[in-house]
Design a protein around this motif. Sequence first.
Motif, PDB file in Angstrom:
ATOM      1  N   ARG A 150      -0.568 -21.006 -13.528  1.00  0.00           N
ATOM      2  CA  ARG A 150      -1.184 -19.703 -13.283  1.00  0.00           C
ATOM      3  C   ARG A 150      -0.451 -18.982 -12.163  1.00  0.00           C
ATOM      4  O   ARG A 150       0.257 -19.597 -11.353  1.00  0.00           O
ATOM      5  CB  ARG A 150      -2.668 -19.853 -12.933  1.00  0.00           C
ATOM      6  CG  ARG A 150      -2.954 -20.573 -11.620  1.00  0.00           C
ATOM      7  CD  ARG A 150      -4.444 -20.649 -11.390  1.00  0.00           C
ATOM      8  NE  ARG A 150      -4.763 -21.022 -10.012  1.00  0.00           N
ATOM      9  CZ  ARG A 150      -5.947 -20.830  -9.434  1.00  0.00           C
ATOM     10  NH1 ARG A 150      -6.922 -20.259 -10.126  1.00  0.00           N
ATOM     11  NH2 ARG A 150      -6.160 -21.183  -8.193  1.00  0.00           N
ATOM     12  N   ALA A 151      -0.634 -17.656 -12.120  1.00  0.00           N
ATOM     13  CA  ALA A 151       0.033 -16.833 -11.107  1.00  0.00           C
ATOM     14  C   ALA A 151      -0.912 -15.742 -10.630  1.00  0.00           C
ATOM     15  O   ALA A 151      -1.707 -15.195 -11.408  1.00  0.00           O
ATOM     16  CB  ALA A 151       1.304 -16.209 -11.672  1.00  0.00           C
ATOM     17  N   LEU A 152      -0.814 -15.429  -9.356  1.00  0.00           N
ATOM     18  CA  LEU A 152      -1.556 -14.325  -8.763  1.00  0.00           C
ATOM     19  C   LEU A 152      -0.665 -13.094  -8.771  1.00  0.00           C
ATOM     20  O   LEU A 152       0.468 -13.132  -8.271  1.00  0.00           O
ATOM     21  CB  LEU A 152      -1.969 -14.667  -7.331  1.00  0.00           C
ATOM     22  CG  LEU A 152      -2.641 -13.552  -6.532  1.00  0.00           C
ATOM     23  CD1 LEU A 152      -3.981 -13.149  -7.148  1.00  0.00           C
ATOM     24  CD2 LEU A 152      -2.839 -13.983  -5.072  1.00  0.00           C
ATOM     25  N   ILE A 153      -1.172 -11.985  -9.336  1.00  0.00           N
ATOM     26  CA  ILE A 153      -0.378 -10.763  -9.419  1.00  0.00           C
ATOM     27  C   ILE A 153      -1.153  -9.581  -8.833  1.00  0.00           C
ATOM     28  O   ILE A 153      -2.384  -9.561  -8.858  1.00  0.00           O
ATOM     29  CB  ILE A 153       0.057 -10.468 -10.869  1.00  0.00           C
ATOM     30  CG1 ILE A 153      -1.149 -10.326 -11.804  1.00  0.00           C
ATOM     31  CG2 ILE A 153       1.002 -11.562 -11.366  1.00  0.00           C
ATOM     32  CD1 ILE A 153      -0.774  -9.952 -13.245  1.00  0.00           C
ATOM     33  N   LEU A 154      -0.404  -8.608  -8.297  1.00  0.00           N
ATOM     34  CA  LEU A 154      -0.954  -7.413  -7.658  1.00  0.00           C
ATOM     35  C   LEU A 154      -0.192  -6.211  -8.180  1.00  0.00           C
ATOM     36  O   LEU A 154       1.039  -6.258  -8.284  1.00  0.00           O
ATOM     37  CB  LEU A 154      -0.794  -7.518  -6.136  1.00  0.00           C
ATOM     38  CG  LEU A 154      -1.190  -6.308  -5.287  1.00  0.00           C
ATOM     39  CD1 LEU A 154      -2.718  -6.171  -5.225  1.00  0.00           C
ATOM     40  CD2 LEU A 154      -0.607  -6.430  -3.879  1.00  0.00           C
ATOM     41  N   THR A 155      -0.885  -5.121  -8.481  1.00  0.00           N
ATOM     42  CA  THR A 155      -0.171  -3.954  -8.990  1.00  0.00           C
ATOM     43  C   THR A 155       0.828  -3.436  -7.955  1.00  0.00           C
ATOM     44  O   THR A 155       0.573  -3.457  -6.754  1.00  0.00           O
ATOM     45  CB  THR A 155      -1.127  -2.808  -9.361  1.00  0.00           C
ATOM     46  OG1 THR A 155      -1.951  -2.471  -8.249  1.00  0.00           O
ATOM     47  CG2 THR A 155      -1.996  -3.181 -10.548  1.00  0.00           C
ATOM     48  N   GLU A 156       1.967  -2.986  -8.470  1.00  0.00           N
ATOM     49  CA  GLU A 156       3.005  -2.442  -7.598  1.00  0.00           C
ATOM     50  C   GLU A 156       2.553  -1.140  -6.954  1.00  0.00           C
ATOM     51  O   GLU A 156       2.832  -0.875  -5.790  1.00  0.00           O
ATOM     52  CB  GLU A 156       4.285  -2.208  -8.403  1.00  0.00           C
ATOM     53  CG  GLU A 156       5.436  -1.662  -7.595  1.00  0.00           C
ATOM     54  CD  GLU A 156       6.681  -1.473  -8.432  1.00  0.00           C
ATOM     55  OE1 GLU A 156       7.778  -1.756  -7.933  1.00  0.00           O
ATOM     56  OE2 GLU A 156       6.552  -1.038  -9.597  1.00  0.00           O
ATOM     57  N   LYS A 157       1.826  -0.319  -7.715  1.00  0.00           N
ATOM     58  CA  LYS A 157       1.367   0.981  -7.230  1.00  0.00           C
ATOM     59  C   LYS A 157      -0.145   0.992  -7.064  1.00  0.00           C
ATOM     60  O   LYS A 157      -0.862   0.142  -7.607  1.00  0.00           O
ATOM     61  CB  LYS A 157       1.760   2.085  -8.209  1.00  0.00           C
ATOM     62  CG  LYS A 157       3.250   2.328  -8.325  1.00  0.00           C
ATOM     63  CD  LYS A 157       3.508   3.495  -9.274  1.00  0.00           C
ATOM     64  CE  LYS A 157       4.989   3.809  -9.386  1.00  0.00           C
ATOM     65  NZ  LYS A 157       5.234   4.959 -10.301  1.00  0.00           N
ATOM     66  N   CYS A 158      -0.626   1.960  -6.310  1.00  0.00           N
ATOM     67  CA  CYS A 158      -2.058   2.269  -6.275  1.00  0.00           C
ATOM     68  C   CYS A 158      -2.356   3.040  -7.554  1.00  0.00           C
ATOM     69  O   CYS A 158      -1.909   4.186  -7.703  1.00  0.00           O
ATOM     70  CB  CYS A 158      -2.394   3.097  -5.045  1.00  0.00           C
ATOM     71  SG  CYS A 158      -2.089   2.257  -3.481  1.00  0.00           S
ATOM     72  N   ILE A 159      -3.056   2.423  -8.480  1.00  0.00           N
ATOM     73  CA  ILE A 159      -3.092   2.979  -9.826  1.00  0.00           C
ATOM     74  C   ILE A 159      -4.210   3.981 -10.076  1.00  0.00           C
ATOM     75  O   ILE A 159      -4.178   4.707 -11.069  1.00  0.00           O
ATOM     76  CB  ILE A 159      -3.179   1.866 -10.880  1.00  0.00           C
ATOM     77  CG1 ILE A 159      -4.505   1.112 -10.763  1.00  0.00           C
ATOM     78  CG2 ILE A 159      -2.010   0.915 -10.751  1.00  0.00           C
ATOM     79  CD1 ILE A 159      -4.775   0.262 -11.975  1.00  0.00           C
ATOM     80  N   GLU A 160      -5.206   4.007  -9.215  1.00  0.00           N
ATOM     81  CA  GLU A 160      -6.342   4.893  -9.468  1.00  0.00           C
ATOM     82  C   GLU A 160      -7.086   5.144  -8.174  1.00  0.00           C
ATOM     83  O   GLU A 160      -6.934   4.424  -7.193  1.00  0.00           O
ATOM     84  CB  GLU A 160      -7.264   4.254 -10.517  1.00  0.00           C
ATOM     85  CG  GLU A 160      -8.492   5.037 -10.902  1.00  0.00           C
ATOM     86  CD  GLU A 160      -8.216   6.393 -11.514  1.00  0.00           C
ATOM     87  OE1 GLU A 160      -7.778   7.284 -10.743  1.00  0.00           O
ATOM     88  OE2 GLU A 160      -8.461   6.578 -12.721  1.00  0.00           O
ATOM     89  N   ASN A 161      -7.878   6.195  -8.178  1.00  0.00           N
ATOM     90  CA  ASN A 161      -8.753   6.524  -7.065  1.00  0.00           C
ATOM     91  C   ASN A 161     -10.161   6.080  -7.446  1.00  0.00           C
ATOM     92  O   ASN A 161     -10.743   6.621  -8.378  1.00  0.00           O
ATOM     93  CB  ASN A 161      -8.702   8.039  -6.824  1.00  0.00           C
ATOM     94  CG  ASN A 161      -9.617   8.494  -5.704  1.00  0.00           C
ATOM     95  OD1 ASN A 161     -10.707   7.979  -5.524  1.00  0.00           O
ATOM     96  ND2 ASN A 161      -9.181   9.472  -4.970  1.00  0.00           N
ATOM     97  N   VAL A 162     -10.686   5.081  -6.751  1.00  0.00           N
ATOM     98  CA  VAL A 162     -12.029   4.573  -7.033  1.00  0.00           C
ATOM     99  C   VAL A 162     -12.737   4.344  -5.704  1.00  0.00           C
ATOM    100  O   VAL A 162     -12.173   3.735  -4.799  1.00  0.00           O
ATOM    101  CB  VAL A 162     -11.982   3.246  -7.825  1.00  0.00           C
ATOM    102  CG1 VAL A 162     -13.393   2.770  -8.147  1.00  0.00           C
ATOM    103  CG2 VAL A 162     -11.176   3.406  -9.108  1.00  0.00           C
ATOM    104  N   GLN A 163     -13.947   4.815  -5.598  1.00  0.00           N
ATOM    105  CA  GLN A 163     -14.720   4.578  -4.376  1.00  0.00           C
ATOM    106  C   GLN A 163     -15.095   3.109  -4.261  1.00  0.00           C
ATOM    107  O   GLN A 163     -15.361   2.446  -5.264  1.00  0.00           O
ATOM    108  CB  GLN A 163     -15.986   5.436  -4.394  1.00  0.00           C
ATOM    109  CG  GLN A 163     -15.718   6.933  -4.332  1.00  0.00           C
ATOM    110  CD  GLN A 163     -16.958   7.724  -4.707  1.00  0.00           C
ATOM    111  OE1 GLN A 163     -17.326   7.792  -5.864  1.00  0.00           O
ATOM    112  NE2 GLN A 163     -17.601   8.307  -3.723  1.00  0.00           N
TER     113      GLN A 163
END
Length: 198
Positions: free
Chosen positions: A38-51
């Motif tokens: 298994r692998a832990l992944i994180l988006t490269e960009k801030c993909i959305e505006n969410v409160q």
Amino acid sequence: MKLNVGDKIEFGAYVQDRPYGEDTDPITWIVLDVQDDRALILTEKCIENVQYNKELVPSTWATCTLRQWFNGDFYESAFTPEEQAQILEVTLTNPGNKQFNTEGCEDTVDRIFALSIDELEKYLPEKKDRLAPATELAKTHNTYIYPDTGNAIWWLRSPGCNNINASRVTVGGSVCGLIYDDARPHRAVRPAMWIKTD
């Protein structure tokens, strides 16, 4: 698939840089950790505006609306059934904020989540590695962008200075938990998840 820490992969799809239509683009992720299959992944960009939470009331990661969005709307819309099968349900510990002596919350079981302060410091110890631009979609949704760099502020799941605000990564890569702005619509998100690699 064979992955190494620091690799970038495409997984899932979401409206990102063509925000005025329904066209989606592949989501790019950074590999933060690899353990066995298994692998832990994180988006490269801030993909959305969410409160973090829709109302400025006491909340924790367990009860906030951001957690609901990650594991509801985002999970359902961004991934095919085959991709959903690769996303692991994991038990997250949710400690408090040591700087402010703010209590955390009970363990949660999630597929998609925001990093905690501890995870941020473990996997992204250098401030420069925490910086992330926002997608065009996030910008059209009023995400705050630092004009000199294009970087956005993104949520962590750890509490801030009290139980009505959460911590965030600033446009300079620091962790901030002081501002009472959880219900103000200008912070972005970088989803994280564990996926199967076998």
